[in-house]
Design a protein around this motif. Structure first.
Motif, mmCIF file in Angstrom:
data_model
loop_
_atom_site.group_PDB
_atom_site.id
_atom_site.type_symbol
_atom_site.label_atom_id
_atom_site.label_comp_id
_atom_site.label_asym_id
_atom_site.label_seq_id
_atom_site.Cartn_x
_atom_site.Cartn_y
_atom_site.Cartn_z
ATOM 1 N N LEU A 148 25.661 12.422 45.937
ATOM 2 C CA LEU A 148 25.778 10.969 45.879
ATOM 3 C C LEU A 148 25.411 10.433 44.494
ATOM 4 C CD1 LEU A 148 24.265 9.990 49.344
ATOM 5 C CD2 LEU A 148 26.680 10.110 48.694
ATOM 6 N N ALA A 149 24.409 11.038 43.864
ATOM 7 C CA ALA A 149 24.037 10.608 42.515
ATOM 8 C C ALA A 149 25.160 10.901 41.525
ATOM 9 C CB ALA A 149 22.743 11.309 42.085
ATOM 10 N N GLU A 150 25.810 12.046 41.691
ATOM 11 C CA GLU A 150 26.936 12.377 40.817
ATOM 12 C C GLU A 150 28.100 11.413 41.022
ATOM 13 O OE1 GLU A 150 29.952 16.178 40.203
ATOM 14 O OE2 GLU A 150 27.856 16.540 40.779
ATOM 15 N N ALA A 151 28.362 11.058 42.294
ATOM 16 C CA ALA A 151 29.428 10.097 42.580
ATOM 17 C C ALA A 151 29.100 8.728 41.999
ATOM 18 C CB ALA A 151 29.645 10.007 44.086
ATOM 19 N N ARG A 152 27.830 8.318 42.109
ATOM 20 C CA ARG A 152 27.413 7.028 41.544
ATOM 21 C C ARG A 152 27.559 7.019 40.033
ATOM 22 N NH1 ARG A 152 21.365 6.797 41.475
ATOM 23 N NH2 ARG A 152 21.919 8.243 39.790
ATOM 24 N N ASP A 153 27.102 8.076 39.373
ATOM 25 C CA ASP A 153 27.180 8.143 37.917
ATOM 26 C C ASP A 153 28.629 8.144 37.442
ATOM 27 O OD1 ASP A 153 24.447 8.241 37.925
ATOM 28 O OD2 ASP A 153 24.325 10.416 37.659
ATOM 29 N N LEU A 154 29.509 8.813 38.193
ATOM 30 C CA LEU A 154 30.925 8.826 37.830
ATOM 31 C C LEU A 154 31.518 7.427 37.926
ATOM 32 C CD1 LEU A 154 33.498 10.420 37.106
ATOM 33 C CD2 LEU A 154 33.869 10.753 39.557
ATOM 34 N N ALA A 155 31.153 6.690 38.996
ATOM 35 C CA ALA A 155 31.662 5.332 39.149
ATOM 36 C C ALA A 155 31.116 4.415 38.056
ATOM 37 C CB ALA A 155 31.297 4.794 40.530
ATOM 38 N N MET A 156 29.834 4.557 37.726
ATOM 39 C CA MET A 156 29.250 3.719 36.699
ATOM 40 C C MET A 156 29.792 4.061 35.313
ATOM 41 S SD MET A 156 27.468 1.663 38.375
ATOM 42 C CE MET A 156 26.633 1.466 39.948
ATOM 43 N N SER A 188 28.306 3.420 48.556
ATOM 44 C CA SER A 188 28.512 4.827 48.237
ATOM 45 C C SER A 188 29.788 5.375 48.854
ATOM 46 C CB SER A 188 27.312 5.657 48.701
ATOM 47 O OG SER A 188 27.107 5.508 50.094
ATOM 48 N N TYR A 189 30.369 4.651 49.819
ATOM 49 C CA TYR A 189 31.625 5.091 50.433
ATOM 50 C C TYR A 189 32.738 5.147 49.376
ATOM 51 C CZ TYR A 189 35.514 5.226 53.766
ATOM 52 O OH TYR A 189 36.642 5.574 54.467
ATOM 53 N N GLU A 190 32.906 4.066 48.619
ATOM 54 C CA GLU A 190 33.921 4.051 47.567
ATOM 55 C C GLU A 190 33.572 5.016 46.448
ATOM 56 O OE1 GLU A 190 36.769 2.594 47.509
ATOM 57 O OE2 GLU A 190 36.533 1.563 49.425
ATOM 58 N N TRP A 191 32.288 5.146 46.144
ATOM 59 C CA TRP A 191 31.885 6.091 45.108
ATOM 60 C C TRP A 191 32.278 7.512 45.489
ATOM 61 C CZ3 TRP A 191 26.182 4.040 44.448
ATOM 62 C CH2 TRP A 191 26.230 2.776 43.855
ATOM 63 N N PHE A 192 32.026 7.866 46.752
ATOM 64 C CA PHE A 192 32.321 9.228 47.184
ATOM 65 C C PHE A 192 33.827 9.498 47.163
ATOM 66 C CE2 PHE A 192 33.409 12.245 50.567
ATOM 67 C CZ PHE A 192 32.705 13.357 50.135
ATOM 68 N N LEU A 193 34.626 8.540 47.608
ATOM 69 C CA LEU A 193 36.075 8.748 47.584
ATOM 70 C C LEU A 193 36.583 8.890 46.155
ATOM 71 C CD1 LEU A 193 37.463 6.369 50.356
ATOM 72 C CD2 LEU A 193 37.120 8.832 50.458
ATOM 73 N N THR A 194 36.029 8.106 45.236
ATOM 74 C CA THR A 194 36.413 8.228 43.836
ATOM 75 C C THR A 194 36.022 9.589 43.281
ATOM 76 O OG1 THR A 194 36.147 5.835 43.543
ATOM 77 C CG2 THR A 194 36.157 7.202 41.553
#
Length: 458
Positions: A167-175, A63-69
């Protein structure tokens, strides 16, 4: 008048006091101030615990990379509603560079500006969030050599429910950025990290191989993926037999493929297309990478991401004469025996699909290509007459500048030409044909094709 009277009273109380003059009074004032300061600090800490909540994310977590993205995306996005996140301009930035090296020798670099080490503020769904990005420079990660980093998010305790949403929003954006695309990963220390930007999947039918070759490999991979329970049942039976001291070899759930053939025949292109067709990613492993040793190799092969192929290209160059040396004279720490143990030794992982490619299968050690390490050996050869005709038809068949009948006549002419040259011991690669078709129209391509045939290498 009042201030003078107060001074006179204090002077009367302490000025003539011998204990105060001896320093006990000053010491008492200091102790009182210290107690007051500690009380204020304790009260502040208690107040923060009551009113604030913090979330810590370190760079070992995905989630670290997800959050930065997400943060970089939010900083460039224009919010449509007041409830969405709003990133304020920061004067502390870090740059992240992604370099993509293509198979044709070209490369491209992409830059992304993210929040650097320091304190930042942003609003998320109407709530203020403080972000601290801290980097520990005194200690490094043992395997990768990167500094430890931590992001700490702080907000009011009443808004703690926003953390899972963020965190869910960051994950969905990365996916979402990877959805429908092929992700290439490379080894970074003992971790697999994305290499470059996700690329569009290549249709499997766009890679023209000889008749039945593509279907053979695809069916074998699909059959392996569908027999997970079959392998698991054999493993249970193996455990029972071993417990009764009977010999019954276990069947590990892993598969190895070797695609061999001359350069430009489409080995790597086919693997990429097959990964896209199965919605798999590719983990590209370079055995000549500096710092790669036997233990790291075993760890990487045993901890590959789910739904991914491990691709080892030009394996003949890696262990020619069982010694691996790079172009600048650097000798890798990976040994041939270590590589074999990583493939199917005691410590090797399961649920793994390994693809290896080579231009010279005759240079490979028999210990490497035996069954169990290489389960399917497939030749991807130079262009056959049928391949040349199929590729020609796909290039020019849909063009509005040429009649279909002309395309068929030229395709048949090319097929006969390739067959005649093959009878004379001359070959042409699929890569050469593709480059020729890109540069020329249909009629010129067939005529110019005669100059591209070469003698077959022995």
């Amino acid at each position: 008048m009042a201030e003078g009277a107060a001074a006179a009273v204090l002077g009367g109380l302490f000025g003539d006091n011998p204990y105060f003059q001896a320093g006990f009074g000053l010491m008492g004032v200091g102790v009182g101030l210290t107690v007051l300061r500690q009380g204020l600090m304790l009260g502040s800490t208690t107040l923060r615990r009551r009113l604030l909540v913090t979330l810590e994310v370190n760079n070992k977590d995905r989630s670290y990379e997800w959050f930065l993205t997400w943060l970089a995306h939010s900083s460039n996005a224009v919010p449509q509603k007041r409830t969405t996140s709003r990133w304020f301009r920061s004067h502390q930035l870090s740059v992240e560079t992604a370099v993509e090296q293509r198979s044709n020798g070209s490369s491209s670099a992409m830059f992304r500006l993210v929040a650097g080490p320091g304190t930042h503020w942003f609003r998320y769904h109407g709530a203020w969030v403080q972000m601290k990005r801290e980097r520990e420079t005194r200690s490094m990660q043992l395997m990768s050599g990167n500094p430890w980093e931590t992001i700490t998010l702080t907000t009011l305790s009443r808004d703690r429910d926003l953390f899972p949403k963020l965190l869910a929003e960051a994950r969905d954006l990365a996916m979402k950025s990877q959805q429908g695309k092929l992700v290439i990963r490379t080894a970074w220390g003992i971790e697999w990290r994305p290499f470059g930007q996700p690329r569009q999947k290549r249709p499997l039918h766009s890679v023209v191989l000889d008749a039945g070759v593509s279907e053979r490999v695809e069916q074998d991979v699909r059959a392996f993926l569908h027999r997970r329970q079959w392998y698991a049942d054999r493993g249970k039976r193996s455990a029972v037999y071993r417990a009764s001291l009977r010999v019954y070899p276990g069947i590990p759930y892993r598969r190895g493929y070797l695609l061999h053939g001359p350069p430009g025949s489409g080995k790597t292109s086919f693997i990429q297309a097959l990964a896209g067709a199965l919605s798999y990613d590719i983990c590209l492993l370079n055995l000549s990478e500096r710092g790669l040793a036997d233990d790291k190799l075993i760890h990487l092969l045993s901890n590959a991401p789910e739904r991914s192929f491990i691709l080892i290209e030009d394996v003949d160059a890696a262990f020619n004469k069982r010694v691996q040396t790079s172009e600048d004279g650097y000798q890798s720490s990976v040994t041939f025996s270590g590589f074999l143990n990583a493939l199917d030794g005691v410590a090797s992982g399961e649920e793994r699909i390994v693809f290896m490619t080579t231009n010279h299968i005759e240079k490979l050690d028999s210990a490497l290509i035996r069954p169990g390490r290489v389960d399917l050996n497939v030749l991807i050869d130079d262009a056959s007459p049928l391949q040349a005709r199929t590729l020609f038809t796909r290039f020019y068949g849909g063009s509005n500048d040429i009649y279909p009948g002309v395309v068929e006549r030229l395709a048949e002419q090319l097929e006969h030409l390739v067959a005649a040259e093959m009878d004379g011991g001359r070959r042409i690669s699929m890569a050469a044909l593709q480059g020729l078709f890109i540069r020329n129209d249909a009629a010129d391509a067939v005529e110019s094709c005669r100059n591209l045939f070469v003698g077959k290498q022995v």
